[in-house]
Structures are given as structure tokens and as C-alpha cells.
Write a protein that holds these residues in place. Structure first.
Motif, short mmCIF file in Angstrom:
data_model
loop_
_atom_site.label_atom_id
_atom_site.label_comp_id
_atom_site.label_asym_id
_atom_site.label_seq_id
_atom_site.Cartn_x
_atom_site.Cartn_y
_atom_site.Cartn_z
N THR A 83 1.07 -1.13 0.11
CA THR A 83 -0.03 0.02 -0.24
C THR A 83 0.31 1.92 0.21
O THR A 83 1.75 1.18 0.76
N VAL A 84 0.83 1.89 -0.90
CA VAL A 84 0.47 3.56 -1.08
C VAL A 84 0.53 4.78 -0.61
O VAL A 84 -0.86 4.13 -1.66
N ASP A 85 -0.11 5.89 0.33
CA ASP A 85 -0.42 6.33 0.76
C ASP A 85 -2.17 5.91 0.65
O ASP A 85 -3.13 7.02 0.79
N TYR A 86 -2.42 4.63 1.44
CA TYR A 86 -3.73 4.64 1.91
C TYR A 86 -4.54 3.80 0.57
O TYR A 86 -5.59 3.14 0.84
N LYS A 87 -3.53 3.47 -0.45
CA LYS A 87 -4.21 2.66 -1.49
C LYS A 87 -3.12 0.94 -2.25
O LYS A 87 -2.05 1.34 -1.96
N LEU A 120 8.32 6.18 -4.96
CA LEU A 120 8.17 6.38 -3.71
C LEU A 120 9.35 7.81 -3.48
O LEU A 120 10.27 7.96 -3.49
N ILE A 121 8.90 8.74 -2.93
CA ILE A 121 8.93 10.18 -2.46
C ILE A 121 9.07 10.52 -0.68
O ILE A 121 7.93 9.79 -0.64
N SER A 122 9.61 11.66 -0.59
CA SER A 122 9.33 11.30 0.88
C SER A 122 8.33 11.58 1.39
O SER A 122 7.44 11.14 2.82
N ARG A 123 6.80 12.01 0.91
CA ARG A 123 6.21 11.94 1.48
C ARG A 123 4.94 11.23 1.82
O ARG A 123 3.83 11.23 2.04
N ASN A 124 5.33 9.91 1.05
CA ASN A 124 4.69 8.45 0.52
C ASN A 124 4.14 7.74 1.99
O ASN A 124 5.22 7.86 2.95
N VAL A 125 2.97 6.99 2.06
CA VAL A 125 2.97 6.23 3.10
C VAL A 125 2.84 4.81 2.85
O VAL A 125 2.08 4.85 1.63
N VAL A 126 3.75 4.29 2.88
CA VAL A 126 3.92 2.66 2.64
C VAL A 126 3.69 1.90 3.56
O VAL A 126 3.73 2.45 4.84
N GLY A 127 2.80 1.52 3.64
CA GLY A 127 2.11 0.12 4.54
C GLY A 127 2.29 -1.14 4.13
O GLY A 127 3.64 -1.83 3.44
N GLU A 128 1.74 -2.54 3.77
CA GLU A 128 1.33 -3.39 3.73
C GLU A 128 2.49 -3.64 2.47
O GLU A 128 1.97 -3.39 1.63
N ILE A 129 3.40 -4.92 2.83
CA ILE A 129 4.46 -5.92 1.96
C ILE A 129 4.07 -7.09 1.58
O ILE A 129 3.92 -8.30 3.08
N LEU A 160 -3.83 14.09 1.41
CA LEU A 160 -2.60 13.79 1.86
C LEU A 160 -1.65 15.39 2.24
O LEU A 160 -1.03 15.11 2.64
N GLN A 161 -2.23 16.53 1.72
CA GLN A 161 -1.80 17.46 2.03
C GLN A 161 -2.75 18.19 3.40
O GLN A 161 -2.38 19.05 3.62
N ASN A 162 -4.38 17.36 3.37
CA ASN A 162 -4.51 18.58 4.27
C ASN A 162 -5.20 17.13 5.65
O ASN A 162 -5.85 18.05 6.06
N PHE A 163 -5.38 16.24 5.35
CA PHE A 163 -6.12 15.34 6.59
C PHE A 163 -5.93 15.16 7.45
O PHE A 163 -6.46 15.25 8.67
N LYS A 164 -4.93 16.40 8.51
CA LYS A 164 -4.01 16.60 9.47
C LYS A 164 -5.32 17.67 10.22
O LYS A 164 -5.17 18.30 11.10
#
Length: 302
Positions: A66-70, A82-91, A209-213
Motif C-alpha cells: 500500500t502507498v498512501d493508503y491505496k 516513492l518520495i518522502s511524502r509517501n506513506v508505505v504500509g503492507e508489503i 495527503l496535503q490536508n488530512f491533519k
């Protein structure tokens, strides 16, 4: 060997110790993933935010993460940046998976020729970074040849010009890669493959990604996309199987879990970082969706 749950940072450290990995200190790492024992992950791992530029290429079999919850499933001939803003999950990866991982530190990227960071920024703005890309056979041949050229130079540890040569090879690699990526974007747009629904989903995820916080309500994203709350919910739910609100909650929970793994960050600080009205509101939100309090999550983690 049993599969193990390890974070992406642990993979970063583990691959440096492997005999089939070539590296330039902590700046450039090339791993041919056919041979890396203990890196085959088939279990959910904590979501982490990538702190380097990482490029995966699948030459055989498949790898899913998963990358950015997708969720993405790379098969032969596919790659992802993948760059520094990406969130990586299950592999996860198939038993017959063969591929490459190229890991470049942010400092090393900045030190490359001026054109490279700007080219990567251009690829990011087009939405190509963080998305899987299908390459043609001749493109994959060029990509893998370039990676092998980098590997050969990394092995020449007695060469006093090694760092400069590696920089040159990495620069050439990224110029070729970004060219292929931008060409894909142009081809898809000219062929009309990117339909309106795809565009809405892509823009929604970029906004998320830009605004969820700060922005926890669906209406914000609907207004940014010039849509009604109902239309956005219908499009996103139908296309992804998750409502926009679930996407927002998942992003908040992933970030909260990442922060809770840092013992020096208090629950109050996390509540403030994620713009909850107070610590109590954050704790109630977290428990509602995870069935445990932030404190219980930390105890379980450590």
C-alpha cells in the motif's frame, strides 16, 4: 524461514548487510530482491513515511503493497517511485518474485545535477510519483541496464572517483526514468485513458495527503473539488470501496500510529499535531476505530 514483520526503516538497514546489496555508504543502495533472505514480507507492517527516494521494479512474479493508503500490485514490467511524502504500509511478494530496489537518500538527490530534483518535482506534479507504471519491454531493458551500471560502479570501492561516477550514473538513470514517466503521462492523456472519475480520485487523494491533519470533514474536500458532499462520496466509494470519510479516518489513524511509536511524543502532542480539539477527543477517536486507547496501543507496541 518464517516471514517477519519489519518496518521499512528496518528493511533499509537490513539490506545494507546483505551480500547481494551494493551501496555507497547510506546514500545509494541497489538491491536485487531475488536473493534477499528475510525481506519477503507477507504480513501487515506498520505504515511508515518514506524518508528517501525509493524506486521498485518488478521483473518477474509480483509484489503488493500500500502507498498512501491505496493498494498496488506490481507485476512483471511495472515500477513505482516513492518520495518522502509517501506513506508505505503492507508489503507482500510472490514466491517467484524478482525485482530491484534503488534507494537514494534525500541529501544525495539534492547533490545531483540541477536538472534531477526539478525533473522529479515535475513527475510528482503530474501524479506519476507514488503510482504504479507499466513500462514497455525496451524501456525495462534500459532501466535494468542502468541499474546494473550503478551496481558495477558501487563495487569499485578502490576507485577514488567512485562517488562522482556513481552520481553520474544515478543522474543518467533518473533522466531516463523521468523521461519514460512523463512520456507515459502524455500518452495516457492523449489517448483519453484518464477519465473524469480517475481524475477526481487522484485529486482527492492529493488533497487528502496535503490536508488530512487539519481537515477532518468530507465537505472540505468536496468544496475544493467543486463538488457536492454526496457526489464526492458516491464517486470515491464506488471506485475504491471506501467512503471519503473512511479515507480521512484511515489517514489520521495511520499517522497517529506512526507518532505513537515515537516514545518521546506525548498523546497531547499527537492530538495537537492532528488538530483534534483536545487529547480526550483524540483518544475517543482512536479507541473507537482501533478498540484500544493510545496508551494501550503503545503498551502493545513496546
Amino acid at each position: 524461514m518464517d516471514n517477519q514483520n519489519i518496518s521499512f526503516d528496518e528493511i533499509f538497514n537490513k539490506v545494507r548487510e546483505n551480500e547481494f546489496v551494493d551501496s555507497l555508504e547510506e546514500d545509494v543502495i541497489v538491491a536485487e530482491q531475488k536473493y534477499i533472505d528475510g525481506i519477503a514480507i507477507r504480513a501487515t507492517v506498520p505504515e511508515i513515511r518514506v524518508d528517501a527516494v525509493i524506486v521498485f521494479f518488478c521483473c518477474q512474479g509480483s509484489v503488493l503493497f500500500t502507498v498512501d493508503y491505496k493498494t498496488y500490485n506490481l507485476t512483471a514490467g511495472m515500477g513505482i517511485v516513492l518520495i518522502s511524502r509517501n506513506v508505505v504500509g503492507e508489503i507482500q511478494r510472490s514466491d517467484n518474485y524478482i525485482g530491484y530496489a534503488l534507494i537514494i537518500s534525500k541529501q544525495f538527490m539534492i547533490s545531483l545535477v540541477d536538472e534531477i530534483p526539478s525533473l522529479m518535482a515535475k513527475a510528482t506534479k503530474t501524479g506519476l510519483a507514488g503510482n504504479d507504471i507499466q513500462f514497455e519491454a525496451d524501456e525495462m531493458k534500459i532501466i535494468t541496464t542502468n541499474i546494473e551500471r550503478i551496481r558495477r560502479q558501487l563495487k569499485t570501492t578502490d576507485n577514488v572517483f567512485r562517488e562522482y561516477i556513481v552520481k553520474n550514473e544515478v543522474s543518467n538513470f533518473f533522466m531516463e526514468l523521468v523521461y519514460f514517466m512523463l512520456k507515459k503521462g502524455t500518452d495516457e492523456n492523449s489517448a483519453g485513458k484518464t477519465n473524469q472519475t480517475d481524475a477526481v480520485i487522484r485529486k482527492f487523494l492529493q488533497l487528502l495527503l496535503q490536508n488530512f491533519k487539519k481537515q477532518h470533514e468530507v465537505i472540505f474536500y468536496a468544496q475544493e473539488l467543486c463538488m457536492t458532499h454526496g457526489n464526492l462520496t458516491r464517486i470515491i466509494t464506488h471506485a475504491s470501496g471506501k467512503s471519503p470519510l473512511k479515507w480521512i479516518h484511515d489517514a489520521l489513524l495511520a499517522e497517529a500510529k506512526t507518532l505513537l511509536r515515537k516514545p518521546d511524543v506525548s498523546t497531547q502532542q499527537i492530538a495537537e499535531e492532528l488538530h483534534f480539539s483536545d487529547q480526550s477527543s483524540f483518544s475517543k477517536f482512536f479507541k473507537k476505530h482501533t478498540k484500544m486507547t493510545p496508551t494501550e496501543f503503545r503498551r502493545k507496541r513496546y
